[in-house]
Design a protein around this motif. Structure first.
Motif, PDB file in Angstrom:
ATOM      1  N   LEU A   1     -12.840  57.066 138.447  1.00 47.41           N
ATOM      2  CA  LEU A   1     -13.269  55.842 137.023  1.00 47.41           C
ATOM      3  C   LEU A   1     -13.079  54.517 137.921  1.00 47.41           C
ATOM      4  CD1 LEU A   1      -9.859  57.778 134.799  1.00 47.41           C
ATOM      5  CD2 LEU A   1     -12.053  57.391 134.589  1.00 47.41           C
ATOM      6  N   GLU A   2     -12.118  54.152 138.771  1.00 50.31           N
ATOM      7  CA  GLU A   2     -13.319  53.073 138.660  1.00 50.31           C
ATOM      8  C   GLU A   2     -14.297  52.741 140.046  1.00 50.31           C
ATOM      9  OE1 GLU A   2     -10.580  51.565 142.420  1.00 50.31           O
ATOM     10  OE2 GLU A   2      -8.912  51.167 140.554  1.00 50.31           O
ATOM     11  N   THR A   3     -14.753  53.857 140.610  1.00 50.63           N
ATOM     12  CA  THR A   3     -16.735  53.879 140.704  1.00 50.63           C
ATOM     13  C   THR A   3     -17.502  54.122 138.992  1.00 50.63           C
ATOM     14  OG1 THR A   3     -15.769  55.494 142.532  1.00 50.63           O
ATOM     15  CG2 THR A   3     -18.120  55.437 141.945  1.00 50.63           C
ATOM     16  N   ALA A   4     -17.069  54.741 138.381  1.00 52.19           N
ATOM     17  CA  ALA A   4     -17.980  54.925 137.084  1.00 52.19           C
ATOM     18  C   ALA A   4     -17.428  53.372 136.417  1.00 52.19           C
ATOM     19  CB  ALA A   4     -16.764  55.876 136.125  1.00 52.19           C
ATOM     20  N   LEU A   5     -16.790  52.624 136.539  1.00 52.13           N
ATOM     21  CA  LEU A   5     -16.613  51.370 136.042  1.00 52.13           C
ATOM     22  C   LEU A   5     -17.385  50.282 137.050  1.00 52.13           C
ATOM     23  CD1 LEU A   5     -13.108  50.921 135.103  1.00 52.13           C
ATOM     24  CD2 LEU A   5     -15.155  50.605 133.171  1.00 52.13           C
ATOM     25  N   ALA A   6     -17.153  50.599 138.426  1.00 54.35           N
ATOM     26  CA  ALA A   6     -18.167  49.600 139.043  1.00 54.35           C
ATOM     27  C   ALA A   6     -20.655  50.106 138.617  1.00 54.35           C
ATOM     28  CB  ALA A   6     -18.516  50.033 140.813  1.00 54.35           C
ATOM     29  N   VAL A   7     -20.575  51.158 137.974  1.00 54.51           N
ATOM     30  CA  VAL A   7     -21.644  51.545 138.301  1.00 54.51           C
ATOM     31  C   VAL A   7     -21.766  50.495 136.702  1.00 54.51           C
ATOM     32  CG1 VAL A   7     -23.001  53.419 136.831  1.00 54.51           C
ATOM     33  CG2 VAL A   7     -21.814  53.379 139.409  1.00 54.51           C
ATOM     34  N   ASP A   8     -21.225  51.085 135.993  1.00 54.97           N
ATOM     35  CA  ASP A   8     -21.350  50.283 134.560  1.00 54.97           C
ATOM     36  C   ASP A   8     -19.326  50.111 133.643  1.00 54.97           C
ATOM     37  OD1 ASP A   8     -22.042  49.602 132.153  1.00 54.97           O
ATOM     38  OD2 ASP A   8     -23.146  51.299 131.493  1.00 54.97           O
ATOM     39  N   PRO A   9     -19.767  48.807 134.010  1.00 55.82           N
ATOM     40  CA  PRO A   9     -18.260  48.024 133.795  1.00 55.82           C
ATOM     41  C   PRO A   9     -17.672  48.145 131.763  1.00 55.82           C
ATOM     42  CG  PRO A   9     -20.177  46.239 134.453  1.00 55.82           C
ATOM     43  CD  PRO A   9     -20.715  47.359 134.651  1.00 55.82           C
ATOM     44  N   ARG A  10     -18.886  48.199 131.142  1.00 54.24           N
ATOM     45  CA  ARG A  10     -19.447  48.383 129.607  1.00 54.24           C
ATOM     46  C   ARG A  10     -18.418  49.760 129.006  1.00 54.24           C
ATOM     47  NH1 ARG A  10     -23.254  47.962 127.410  1.00 54.24           N
ATOM     48  NH2 ARG A  10     -24.936  48.301 129.875  1.00 54.24           N
ATOM     49  N   ASN A  11     -18.217  51.054 130.216  1.00 55.88           N
ATOM     50  CA  ASN A  11     -17.835  52.149 129.568  1.00 55.88           C
ATOM     51  C   ASN A  11     -16.693  52.228 129.111  1.00 55.88           C
ATOM     52  OD1 ASN A  11     -17.703  54.941 129.594  1.00 55.88           O
ATOM     53  ND2 ASN A  11     -18.603  55.401 131.937  1.00 55.88           N
TER      54      ASN A  11
ATOM     55  N   THR B   1     -21.022  57.789 133.473  1.00 52.87           N
ATOM     56  CA  THR B   1     -20.742  58.921 131.713  1.00 52.87           C
ATOM     57  C   THR B   1     -20.343  60.013 132.757  1.00 52.87           C
ATOM     58  OG1 THR B   1     -22.025  57.975 130.360  1.00 52.87           O
ATOM     59  CG2 THR B   1     -20.741  60.444 129.832  1.00 52.87           C
ATOM     60  N   ALA B   2     -21.208  60.093 133.784  1.00 53.16           N
ATOM     61  CA  ALA B   2     -20.815  62.277 134.482  1.00 53.16           C
ATOM     62  C   ALA B   2     -19.664  61.872 135.247  1.00 53.16           C
ATOM     63  CB  ALA B   2     -21.526  62.062 134.975  1.00 53.16           C
ATOM     64  N   LEU B   3     -18.921  60.429 136.590  1.00 52.22           N
ATOM     65  CA  LEU B   3     -17.953  60.350 136.880  1.00 52.22           C
ATOM     66  C   LEU B   3     -16.887  60.083 135.913  1.00 52.22           C
ATOM     67  CD1 LEU B   3     -19.231  57.386 138.742  1.00 52.22           C
ATOM     68  CD2 LEU B   3     -18.556  59.471 139.900  1.00 52.22           C
ATOM     69  N   ALA B   4     -16.738  59.548 135.127  1.00 53.11           N
ATOM     70  CA  ALA B   4     -16.103  59.803 133.710  1.00 53.11           C
ATOM     71  C   ALA B   4     -15.863  60.923 133.505  1.00 53.11           C
ATOM     72  CB  ALA B   4     -16.100  58.825 132.636  1.00 53.11           C
ATOM     73  N   VAL B   5     -16.510  61.208 133.467  1.00 51.51           N
ATOM     74  CA  VAL B   5     -15.818  63.243 132.767  1.00 51.51           C
ATOM     75  C   VAL B   5     -15.564  64.161 134.316  1.00 51.51           C
ATOM     76  CG1 VAL B   5     -17.479  65.563 132.366  1.00 51.51           C
ATOM     77  CG2 VAL B   5     -17.702  62.841 131.522  1.00 51.51           C
ATOM     78  N   GLN B   6     -16.106  63.472 135.805  1.00 51.07           N
ATOM     79  CA  GLN B   6     -15.062  64.586 136.556  1.00 51.07           C
ATOM     80  C   GLN B   6     -14.097  63.491 137.014  1.00 51.07           C
ATOM     81  OE1 GLN B   6     -17.146  62.898 139.787  1.00 51.07           O
ATOM     82  NE2 GLN B   6     -15.782  64.194 141.754  1.00 51.07           N
ATOM     83  N   ALA B   7     -13.417  62.571 136.556  1.00 51.79           N
ATOM     84  CA  ALA B   7     -12.264  61.669 136.802  1.00 51.79           C
ATOM     85  C   ALA B   7     -10.728  62.243 135.334  1.00 51.79           C
ATOM     86  CB  ALA B   7     -12.607  60.371 136.305  1.00 51.79           C
ATOM     87  N   GLU B   8     -11.859  62.640 134.580  1.00 49.21           N
ATOM     88  CA  GLU B   8     -11.152  63.679 133.345  1.00 49.21           C
ATOM     89  C   GLU B   8     -10.582  65.064 133.938  1.00 49.21           C
ATOM     90  OE1 GLU B   8     -11.190  63.964 128.405  1.00 49.21           O
ATOM     91  OE2 GLU B   8     -13.038  63.271 129.636  1.00 49.21           O
ATOM     92  N   GLY B   9     -11.516  65.763 134.833  1.00 47.25           N
ATOM     93  CA  GLY B   9     -11.365  66.862 135.062  1.00 47.25           C
ATOM     94  C   GLY B   9     -10.079  66.615 136.181  1.00 47.25           C
TER      95      GLY B   9
ATOM     96  N   ARG C   1      -6.340  46.966 126.660  1.00 53.34           N
ATOM     97  CA  ARG C   1      -6.699  45.304 126.222  1.00 53.34           C
ATOM     98  C   ARG C   1      -8.401  45.494 126.775  1.00 53.34           C
ATOM     99  NH1 ARG C   1      -4.144  41.438 128.666  1.00 53.34           N
ATOM    100  NH2 ARG C   1      -2.760  42.068 127.821  1.00 53.34           N
ATOM    101  N   GLU C   2      -8.717  45.514 127.477  1.00 52.24           N
ATOM    102  CA  GLU C   2     -10.219  45.706 127.898  1.00 52.24           C
ATOM    103  C   GLU C   2     -10.970  46.716 127.428  1.00 52.24           C
ATOM    104  OE1 GLU C   2     -11.137  45.734 132.168  1.00 52.24           O
ATOM    105  OE2 GLU C   2      -9.031  44.391 132.657  1.00 52.24           O
ATOM    106  N   ALA C   3     -10.848  48.044 126.859  1.00 53.08           N
ATOM    107  CA  ALA C   3     -11.359  48.531 125.983  1.00 53.08           C
ATOM    108  C   ALA C   3     -11.649  47.801 124.911  1.00 53.08           C
ATOM    109  CB  ALA C   3     -10.500  50.430 126.035  1.00 53.08           C
ATOM    110  N   LEU C   4     -10.442  47.011 124.604  1.00 50.31           N
ATOM    111  CA  LEU C   4     -10.075  46.915 122.877  1.00 50.31           C
ATOM    112  C   LEU C   4     -11.443  45.624 122.926  1.00 50.31           C
ATOM    113  CD1 LEU C   4      -6.534  47.671 121.928  1.00 50.31           C
ATOM    114  CD2 LEU C   4      -8.856  48.275 121.092  1.00 50.31           C
TER     115      LEU C   4
ATOM    116  N   VAL D   1     -10.286  53.167 128.799  1.00 48.30           N
ATOM    117  CA  VAL D   1      -9.250  54.514 128.416  1.00 48.30           C
ATOM    118  C   VAL D   1      -8.911  55.003 129.442  1.00 48.30           C
ATOM    119  CG1 VAL D   1      -9.097  55.835 126.687  1.00 48.30           C
ATOM    120  CG2 VAL D   1     -10.452  54.296 125.967  1.00 48.30           C
ATOM    121  N   LEU D   2      -9.772  56.555 129.700  1.00 39.08           N
ATOM    122  CA  LEU D   2      -9.203  57.183 130.628  1.00 39.08           C
ATOM    123  C   LEU D   2      -8.183  56.520 132.053  1.00 39.08           C
ATOM    124  CD1 LEU D   2     -12.102  59.772 131.389  1.00 39.08           C
ATOM    125  CD2 LEU D   2      -9.549  60.078 130.303  1.00 39.08           C
ATOM    126  N   LEU D   3      -9.250  55.484 132.098  1.00 41.37           N
ATOM    127  CA  LEU D   3      -8.177  54.257 133.738  1.00 41.37           C
ATOM    128  C   LEU D   3      -6.671  54.278 132.836  1.00 41.37           C
ATOM    129  CD1 LEU D   3      -8.654  53.835 136.418  1.00 41.37           C
ATOM    130  CD2 LEU D   3      -9.359  51.821 135.423  1.00 41.37           C
TER     131      LEU D   3
END
Length: 165
Positions: free
Chosen positions: A57-67, A35-43, A92-95, A72-74
């Protein structure tokens, strides 16, 4: 006859052990590091640094693929980078994680219009309208994008006659 109680007991143990998920987290529990990496990516995305946002975002998904938020940000990053096909795949993956995510449905619809698939985008709009009780900003935004239509490059490619040599 003598083995029947043992067979029944063994079957019950096997059924019980195979149905228990030891150490699994609930789907709603996303790793805080992700979540922290996703917030950083949003910035990074807000500042226009697409490559840095993509890396975070790729790092965030490596940490937790269910994020789902990171997916959505990716997808949004891919769409901004002019890659609507990649954006559609990430949406599609998010859906797959949450089929009723109106933000992902709207983003996917916008990417579909960008790609020239207006009919599929209208299907997403209809689904958003069934999910929303009141007027959703996602439905309004997607309806406006559909009304504008696909980019001129996609339209001219669809209308241009094929030249044979």
């Amino acid at each position: 006859m003598r083995l029947t109680p043992y067979a029944i007991a063994g079957a019950l143990i096997l059924a019980t052990v195979s149905s228990v998920g030891h150490g699994q987290r609930a789907d709603a529990d996303i790793d805080p590091r992700s979540t922290a990496l996703a917030v950083q990516a949003e910035g990074h995305l807000a500042a226009g640094r697409l490559e840095a946002a993509n890396d975070a975002l790729e790092t965030a998904l490596a940490v937790d693929p269910r994020n789902r938020g990171a997916l959505v940000l990716l997808a949004r990053t891919a769409s901004r980078g002019g890659l609507p096909g990649k954006a559609i795949r990430f949406y599609r993956e998010a859906l797959l994680i949450e089929p009723n995510d109106t933000i992902a449905l709207s983003g996917q619809g916008e990417a579909l219009v960008q790609k020239g698939a207006v009919v599929k985008a209208r299907e997403n709009l209809a689904r958003i309208r069934t999910l929303c009780v009141a007027a959703c900003p996602e439905a309004v935004r997607l309806a406006a994008v559909i009304e504008r239509g696909p980019p001129a490059v996609v339209q001219s490619a669809a209308v241009a006659p094929k030249v044979m040599n």
